[in-house]
Design a protein around this motif. Sequence first.
Motif, PDB file in Angstrom:
ATOM      1  N   TRP A  68      64.470 102.187  20.140  1.00 29.15           N
ATOM      2  CA  TRP A  68      63.943 101.056  19.387  1.00 29.15           C
ATOM      3  C   TRP A  68      62.668 100.584  20.070  1.00 29.15           C
ATOM      4  CZ3 TRP A  68      69.179  97.930  18.876  1.00 29.15           C
ATOM      5  CH2 TRP A  68      70.077  98.677  18.107  1.00 29.15           C
ATOM      6  N   ASN A 113      61.107  97.505  17.066  1.00 29.62           N
ATOM      7  CA  ASN A 113      60.409  97.609  15.783  1.00 29.62           C
ATOM      8  C   ASN A 113      60.645  99.003  15.194  1.00 29.62           C
ATOM      9  OD1 ASN A 113      58.581  97.649  13.652  1.00 29.62           O
ATOM     10  ND2 ASN A 113      57.086  96.397  14.709  1.00 29.62           N
ATOM     11  N   THR A 114      59.766  99.930  15.483  1.00 29.89           N
ATOM     12  CA  THR A 114      59.917 101.302  15.001  1.00 29.89           C
ATOM     13  C   THR A 114      61.062 102.006  15.735  1.00 29.89           C
ATOM     14  OG1 THR A 114      57.522 101.371  14.651  1.00 29.89           O
ATOM     15  CG2 THR A 114      58.702 103.465  14.568  1.00 29.89           C
ATOM     16  N   HIS A 126      67.297 106.052  10.299  1.00 28.80           N
ATOM     17  CA  HIS A 126      66.544 104.798  10.268  1.00 28.80           C
ATOM     18  C   HIS A 126      65.161 104.955  10.884  1.00 28.80           C
ATOM     19  CE1 HIS A 126      70.904 103.697  10.663  1.00 28.80           C
ATOM     20  NE2 HIS A 126      70.597 103.065   9.541  1.00 28.80           N
ATOM     21  N   ASN A 127      64.198 104.250  10.313  1.00 30.08           N
ATOM     22  CA  ASN A 127      62.823 104.265  10.816  1.00 30.08           C
ATOM     23  C   ASN A 127      62.401 102.923  11.416  1.00 30.08           C
ATOM     24  OD1 ASN A 127      62.168 106.981   9.930  1.00 30.08           O
ATOM     25  ND2 ASN A 127      62.193 106.157   7.854  1.00 30.08           N
ATOM     26  N   ASN A 128      63.128 101.865  11.090  1.00 31.68           N
ATOM     27  CA  ASN A 128      62.763 100.531  11.554  1.00 31.68           C
ATOM     28  C   ASN A 128      64.032  99.725  11.806  1.00 31.68           C
ATOM     29  OD1 ASN A 128      61.844  97.525  11.135  1.00 31.68           O
ATOM     30  ND2 ASN A 128      59.964  98.683  11.438  1.00 31.68           N
ATOM     31  N   SER A 133      64.719  96.894  10.964  1.00 32.88           N
ATOM     32  CA  SER A 133      65.101  96.101   9.794  1.00 32.88           C
ATOM     33  C   SER A 133      66.114  96.835   8.921  1.00 32.88           C
ATOM     34  CB  SER A 133      63.859  95.751   8.967  1.00 32.88           C
ATOM     35  OG  SER A 133      63.223  96.929   8.489  1.00 32.88           O
ATOM     36  N   GLU A 134      66.265  98.150   9.133  1.00 33.78           N
ATOM     37  CA  GLU A 134      67.154  98.960   8.299  1.00 33.78           C
ATOM     38  C   GLU A 134      68.564  99.091   8.877  1.00 33.78           C
ATOM     39  OE1 GLU A 134      65.271 102.729   8.012  1.00 33.78           O
ATOM     40  OE2 GLU A 134      63.391 101.964   7.201  1.00 33.78           O
TER      41      GLU A 134
END
Length: 441
Positions: free
Chosen positions: A327, A331-332, A339-341, A343-344
Amino acid sequence: MKNKILYTFLFSLLMIFLFLTIIQKELNIFKIKPLEGVTVKSEKPNLNLENFSSARYQSGLEKYISENFGFRESVIRLYNQYVWSLFDKTYCDNVIIGKDKWLFNEKSVKDHYEGLTTEYAKSEEELIKKFDKDVQRLKKLQALLKEHGTEIFVLMLPSKDLIYPEYLPKNTKYHENSSVRAYDYYSKALAENGINHLNVVDYFNAIKDSVDYPLFPKAGMHWSNIACAHASDSIIRYMEHLSGKNFPNIKVGKTYLAETRKPDNDMEKLLNLSFPIDNNQNYYADIKVVPDTSAQKAKMIVMGDSFFWNMAYTLPMNDIFDYYHYWYYFNTIYYDSEHNNVSEINLVEELKDADIVMISLSATQLYDINHGFISQAFVNLSLDNPEVIDGILTKIKERIKNDENWYNSIKNKAKEKGISVEESLHQDAMYMLNLEPEKYI
């Protein structure tokens, strides 16, 4: 007569060069190595009456042409080589040249001479309060994760100035000296509060004069790949100590010289020179996993800065870890196929499933040890119930709505972002909850 021939020859060379730049720009005949670093391309301006009368077209076109002529990259590299070789200078803002042409990141030099207080707080007192708050949240988060069988620790990595201060440039720029340094604070506070941590700074300073390899490369910002390899053996053993589990261990082979691998010359690349510095070689070693049928691969989450790339590039990670989700600055996400972010993800489920959570930060990044992760993880684990969180957010939203100025700013932000007012309101409420979780938990 001789002068006329010379002038004609020079004029012809100039015309040939200009003609070739046009041909290269249009046809891209020669493959030119792109420049390193982040660049923002200028758009070609539109020719219209408004732009022409205001001179925006002329200035925009001039800037566009200066950034889009043929062989531009080669010309820039040639000029950079000229100022580097003859004047020991660079026009890269993030790179500072030290003694014997050692390269340092600008932020680490500033931290060494002046500190970074002004970048994170209005005063030293405010910065210390911020540090104290993050330590207490981390302490609570450590206890919460332990209840679910997950161990968390802070990997304190050095910045280059802490290991090789003798190569720093003479200070002629930084004068607002601060008595507060993030590394000094956390090296004491983490121990005093019983927070799991591994201090690589102390380890590197202890072995600096006895090892036969550089702990930081001359032209790199991060710990050297070979230093990372040797330190990783201790890092894995520390993970075993925390978890009480037997993870695969590594064996580092003999040191040898080889062509430089990334990121050992990352700062040199930012200089965009025509020729490599020195001999373009660095020290490396082969790494193998020690055979052990009783060992089980660890499930690891890393929240950290760019120093973790060295581990990812150097170690046989897939032979050591079942997974190692990275992580990046919370963020990314890297090395996670789903998952890419951040937030997912379902933060609670991800943390519960892991064996180890490693907060891996270098000295200059310790100023914000939180990076939003500690507070958000603390909130989500403490309120592991969507209905409870929704109830708290509803109260915060009501508080915002009752403040006319605050609510108007929410509406303005919604308009700027192109989202609904309700979505903007929810974002601010969630921000407030993560900013001051102690008020609601």
